[in-house]
Design a protein around this motif. Sequence first.
Motif, PDB file in Angstrom:
ATOM      1  N   LEU A   1       0.834  -1.198   0.000  1.00 12.68           N
ATOM      2  CA  LEU A   1       0.000   0.000   0.000  1.00 12.68           C
ATOM      3  C   LEU A   1       0.872   1.253   0.000  1.00 12.68           C
ATOM      4  O   LEU A   1       0.601   2.212  -0.738  1.00 12.68           O
ATOM      5  CB  LEU A   1      -0.931  -0.008   1.213  1.00 12.68           C
ATOM      6  N   ALA A   2       1.933   1.250   0.807  1.00  9.03           N
ATOM      7  CA  ALA A   2       2.839   2.401   0.845  1.00  9.03           C
ATOM      8  C   ALA A   2       3.488   2.626  -0.513  1.00  9.03           C
ATOM      9  O   ALA A   2       3.595   3.775  -0.989  1.00  9.03           O
ATOM     10  CB  ALA A   2       3.904   2.183   1.917  1.00  9.03           C
ATOM     11  N   ASP A   3       3.916   1.554  -1.160  1.00 11.50           N
ATOM     12  CA  ASP A   3       4.534   1.671  -2.486  1.00 11.50           C
ATOM     13  C   ASP A   3       3.546   2.263  -3.492  1.00 11.50           C
ATOM     14  O   ASP A   3       3.914   3.113  -4.318  1.00 11.50           O
ATOM     15  CB  ASP A   3       5.006   0.298  -2.981  1.00 11.50           C
ATOM     16  N   ALA A   4       2.292   1.805  -3.431  1.00 10.68           N
ATOM     17  CA  ALA A   4       1.275   2.314  -4.362  1.00 10.68           C
ATOM     18  C   ALA A   4       0.990   3.793  -4.119  1.00 10.68           C
ATOM     19  O   ALA A   4       0.703   4.545  -5.060  1.00 10.68           O
ATOM     20  CB  ALA A   4      -0.014   1.500  -4.221  1.00 10.68           C
ATOM     21  N   LEU A   5       1.082   4.210  -2.868  1.00  5.92           N
ATOM     22  CA  LEU A   5       0.841   5.613  -2.512  1.00  5.92           C
ATOM     23  C   LEU A   5       2.052   6.489  -2.794  1.00  5.92           C
ATOM     24  O   LEU A   5       1.951   7.713  -2.788  1.00  5.92           O
ATOM     25  CB  LEU A   5       0.482   5.721  -1.024  1.00  5.92           C
ATOM     26  N   GLY A   6       3.217   5.849  -3.012  1.00  5.89           N
ATOM     27  CA  GLY A   6       4.438   6.604  -3.239  1.00  5.89           C
ATOM     28  C   GLY A   6       4.976   7.254  -1.976  1.00  5.89           C
ATOM     29  O   GLY A   6       5.583   8.325  -2.025  1.00  5.89           O
ATOM     30  N   VAL A   7       4.756   6.591  -0.830  1.00  4.36           N
ATOM     31  CA  VAL A   7       5.249   7.101   0.451  1.00  4.36           C
ATOM     32  C   VAL A   7       6.176   6.058   1.058  1.00  4.36           C
ATOM     33  O   VAL A   7       6.136   4.882   0.680  1.00  4.36           O
ATOM     34  CB  VAL A   7       4.089   7.423   1.415  1.00  4.36           C
ATOM     35  N   PRO A   8       7.026   6.462   2.010  1.00  7.05           N
ATOM     36  CA  PRO A   8       7.945   5.497   2.622  1.00  7.05           C
ATOM     37  C   PRO A   8       7.200   4.383   3.361  1.00  7.05           C
ATOM     38  O   PRO A   8       6.157   4.612   3.963  1.00  7.05           O
ATOM     39  CB  PRO A   8       8.762   6.358   3.599  1.00  7.05           C
ATOM     40  N   ARG A   9       7.754   3.195   3.275  1.00  5.98           N
ATOM     41  CA  ARG A   9       7.215   2.101   4.077  1.00  5.98           C
ATOM     42  C   ARG A   9       7.478   2.394   5.548  1.00  5.98           C
ATOM     43  O   ARG A   9       8.487   3.022   5.890  1.00  5.98           O
ATOM     44  CB  ARG A   9       7.896   0.784   3.697  1.00  5.98           C
ATOM     45  N   PRO A  10       6.573   1.947   6.437  1.00  8.19           N
ATOM     46  CA  PRO A  10       6.818   2.187   7.868  1.00  8.19           C
ATOM     47  C   PRO A  10       8.047   1.422   8.348  1.00  8.19           C
ATOM     48  O   PRO A  10       8.173   0.221   8.098  1.00  8.19           O
ATOM     49  CB  PRO A  10       5.533   1.677   8.535  1.00  8.19           C
ATOM     50  N   THR A  11       8.969   2.132   8.994  1.00  8.10           N
ATOM     51  CA  THR A  11      10.201   1.506   9.488  1.00  8.10           C
ATOM     52  C   THR A  11      10.440   1.771  10.966  1.00  8.10           C
ATOM     53  O   THR A  11      11.167   1.025  11.619  1.00  8.10           O
ATOM     54  CB  THR A  11      11.425   2.009   8.701  1.00  8.10           C
ATOM     55  N   ARG A  12       9.822   2.832  11.480  1.00  7.38           N
ATOM     56  CA  ARG A  12      10.035   3.188  12.885  1.00  7.38           C
ATOM     57  C   ARG A  12       9.413   2.112  13.776  1.00  7.38           C
ATOM     58  O   ARG A  12       8.204   1.929  13.797  1.00  7.38           O
ATOM     59  CB  ARG A  12       9.411   4.556  13.171  1.00  7.38           C
ATOM     60  N   GLN A  13      10.256   1.388  14.511  1.00  3.24           N
ATOM     61  CA  GLN A  13       9.777   0.289  15.337  1.00  3.24           C
ATOM     62  C   GLN A  13       9.105   0.785  16.616  1.00  3.24           C
ATOM     63  O   GLN A  13       9.515   1.795  17.187  1.00  3.24           O
ATOM     64  CB  GLN A  13      10.943  -0.639  15.712  1.00  3.24           C
ATOM     65  N   ALA A  14       8.063   0.075  17.024  1.00  2.21           N
ATOM     66  CA  ALA A  14       7.382   0.379  18.283  1.00  2.21           C
ATOM     67  C   ALA A  14       6.954  -0.930  18.919  1.00  2.21           C
ATOM     68  O   ALA A  14       6.569  -1.877  18.217  1.00  2.21           O
ATOM     69  CB  ALA A  14       6.170   1.282  18.051  1.00  2.21           C
ATOM     70  N   ASN A  15       7.032  -0.994  20.212  1.00  3.01           N
ATOM     71  CA  ASN A  15       6.616  -2.192  20.938  1.00  3.01           C
ATOM     72  C   ASN A  15       5.089  -2.240  21.001  1.00  3.01           C
ATOM     73  O   ASN A  15       4.468  -1.328  21.545  1.00  3.01           O
ATOM     74  CB  ASN A  15       7.204  -2.176  22.348  1.00  3.01           C
ATOM     75  N   PRO A  16       4.477  -3.286  20.440  1.00  2.00           N
ATOM     76  CA  PRO A  16       3.012  -3.354  20.410  1.00  2.00           C
ATOM     77  C   PRO A  16       2.372  -3.265  21.789  1.00  2.00           C
ATOM     78  O   PRO A  16       1.342  -2.600  21.960  1.00  2.00           O
ATOM     79  CB  PRO A  16       2.733  -4.717  19.761  1.00  2.00           C
ATOM     80  N   ARG A  17       2.966  -3.913  22.784  1.00  2.00           N
ATOM     81  CA  ARG A  17       2.371  -3.887  24.127  1.00  2.00           C
ATOM     82  C   ARG A  17       2.423  -2.494  24.734  1.00  2.00           C
ATOM     83  O   ARG A  17       1.472  -2.037  25.372  1.00  2.00           O
ATOM     84  CB  ARG A  17       3.096  -4.887  25.031  1.00  2.00           C
ATOM     85  N   VAL A  18       3.549  -1.813  24.521  1.00  2.51           N
ATOM     86  CA  VAL A  18       3.676  -0.446  25.034  1.00  2.51           C
ATOM     87  C   VAL A  18       2.685   0.469  24.335  1.00  2.51           C
ATOM     88  O   VAL A  18       2.004   1.281  24.967  1.00  2.51           O
ATOM     89  CB  VAL A  18       5.118   0.072  24.840  1.00  2.51           C
ATOM     90  N   LEU A  19       2.583   0.311  23.006  1.00  7.30           N
ATOM     91  CA  LEU A  19       1.678   1.163  22.239  1.00  7.30           C
ATOM     92  C   LEU A  19       0.227   0.918  22.637  1.00  7.30           C
ATOM     93  O   LEU A  19      -0.580   1.847  22.722  1.00  7.30           O
ATOM     94  CB  LEU A  19       1.868   0.908  20.747  1.00  7.30           C
ATOM     95  N   GLU A  20      -0.120  -0.348  22.900  1.00 11.51           N
ATOM     96  CA  GLU A  20      -1.485  -0.655  23.328  1.00 11.51           C
ATOM     97  C   GLU A  20      -1.778  -0.039  24.696  1.00 11.51           C
ATOM     98  O   GLU A  20      -2.884   0.465  24.944  1.00 11.51           O
ATOM     99  CB  GLU A  20      -1.696  -2.167  23.375  1.00 11.51           C
ATOM    100  N   ALA A  21      -0.779  -0.042  25.574  1.00 13.21           N
ATOM    101  CA  ALA A  21      -0.953   0.580  26.891  1.00 13.21           C
ATOM    102  C   ALA A  21      -1.152   2.083  26.748  1.00 13.21           C
ATOM    103  O   ALA A  21      -1.994   2.683  27.436  1.00 13.21           O
ATOM    104  CB  ALA A  21       0.264   0.281  27.763  1.00 13.21           C
ATOM    105  N   VAL A  22      -0.382   2.702  25.859  1.00 23.94           N
ATOM    106  CA  VAL A  22      -0.542   4.139  25.592  1.00 23.94           C
ATOM    107  C   VAL A  22      -1.947   4.411  25.059  1.00 23.94           C
ATOM    108  O   VAL A  22      -2.599   5.387  25.461  1.00 23.94           O
ATOM    109  CB  VAL A  22       0.522   4.622  24.593  1.00 23.94           C
ATOM    110  N   ALA A  23      -2.403   3.546  24.163  1.00 19.99           N
ATOM    111  CA  ALA A  23      -3.735   3.715  23.587  1.00 19.99           C
ATOM    112  C   ALA A  23      -4.815   3.649  24.665  1.00 19.99           C
ATOM    113  O   ALA A  23      -5.786   4.410  24.638  1.00 19.99           O
ATOM    114  CB  ALA A  23      -3.984   2.643  22.523  1.00 19.99           C
ATOM    115  N   ARG A  24      -4.645   2.761  25.619  1.00 19.58           N
ATOM    116  CA  ARG A  24      -5.632   2.650  26.703  1.00 19.58           C
ATOM    117  C   ARG A  24      -5.674   3.931  27.537  1.00 19.58           C
ATOM    118  O   ARG A  24      -6.744   4.360  27.969  1.00 19.58           O
ATOM    119  CB  ARG A  24      -5.311   1.443  27.589  1.00 19.58           C
ATOM    120  N   VAL A  25      -4.510   4.514  27.763  1.00 14.97           N
ATOM    121  CA  VAL A  25      -4.465   5.782  28.508  1.00 14.97           C
ATOM    122  C   VAL A  25      -5.183   6.874  27.716  1.00 14.97           C
ATOM    123  O   VAL A  25      -5.982   7.644  28.270  1.00 14.97           O
ATOM    124  CB  VAL A  25      -3.006   6.185  28.799  1.00 14.97           C
ATOM    125  N   LEU A  26      -4.900   6.933  26.415  1.00 15.57           N
ATOM    126  CA  LEU A  26      -5.564   7.925  25.572  1.00 15.57           C
ATOM    127  C   LEU A  26      -7.076   7.738  25.571  1.00 15.57           C
ATOM    128  O   LEU A  26      -7.842   8.701  25.649  1.00 15.57           O
ATOM    129  CB  LEU A  26      -5.037   7.824  24.136  1.00 15.57           C
TER     130      LEU A  26
END
Length: 331
Positions: free
Chosen positions: A241-266
């Motif tokens: 999808l990123a290639d079709a859109l002509g944008v960079p592929r996602p590369t910035r790594q994030a820990n799913p568990r940490v991100l889910e915890a952040v989402a719960r706070v939000l």
Amino acid sequence: MRVLVTGATGFLGGVVARELAASGFEVWGVGRDAVRGQALSADGVRFVPLDLREGTGLRGLIAEADAVVHSAARSTLWGRWADFYADNVEVSAAVARACAGAGVRLVYISTPSVYNATGQTRNISESTPVGPAYFPHFDSLYAHSKYLAELEVQAAHPEATLLRPRGIYGPGDTSILPRLAQALRAGRLPRLDSGGEVHTELTHVRNVSHAVALAITRPAPGLYNITDGVTIPIWATLDRLADALGVPRPTRQANPRVLEAVARVLEAVYALHPRRPEPPLTASGVRLLTRGMTLDLTRARERLGYRPVIHPDQGLEEAIAEVAERAAAHA
């Protein structure tokens, strides 16, 4: 055969109504969007403007039908419980009661989101126990409301067919791929596949429509999983999808568990706001990208005769191209 389709001005309902009309059914479509209703009329669907919450005239329309496809729903990962309950539980119960009372066949569109909190992710069958007796909470308010709606539909209309299509996509989709495209273009989608690729299943909207037509013509009460029948890699697909859109592929790594915890706070913070706006990140949204799901289609194949009419190789290629064209047009 006259078929009434609720939610006909929505993504799935619109495709179902048009395909049934093209197949020779007399189709009445119910919805609230008058502009989309005019487009339905141009495609051979008799449009009836109606707010299902109010219910005025609904019972009369159902009494004149031979079958009802109830696809209308509040389908989102965020919102107020009162709205989910009113739109998904109460309306579905009213539709099911009216169909049962009039002796009308009912096809109800549910969701495999009811499986999300069971802990199972592979080859899940319809016999998998779901509900509060088996886990402490539902994955989302949407999943909870759809589970309760299933109970209401089955209690009111035991002969109803309930379909659980997984991740509906295709031409006209405004949810899955368009939202991911927006996140990719904004550069705010981190890579969450640190533990390896995540495999899941999706369902092309025409495959869902095909399952609906089968359920109408081959009555088979009960629950049915519906997918494209092929497992796809989420992150490799996002790269496409990123290639079709002509944008960079996602590369910035994030820990799913940490991100889910952040989402719960939000979510907790945004829930305090009087208007309850949708937070920029939700726990359910994180889980959709980090926890795959595949479904057992044995029951649908044997009892409905279901075979996907669109393969995901074709379906995803076309859907990605459409999203890219749309993005370019609005750039």
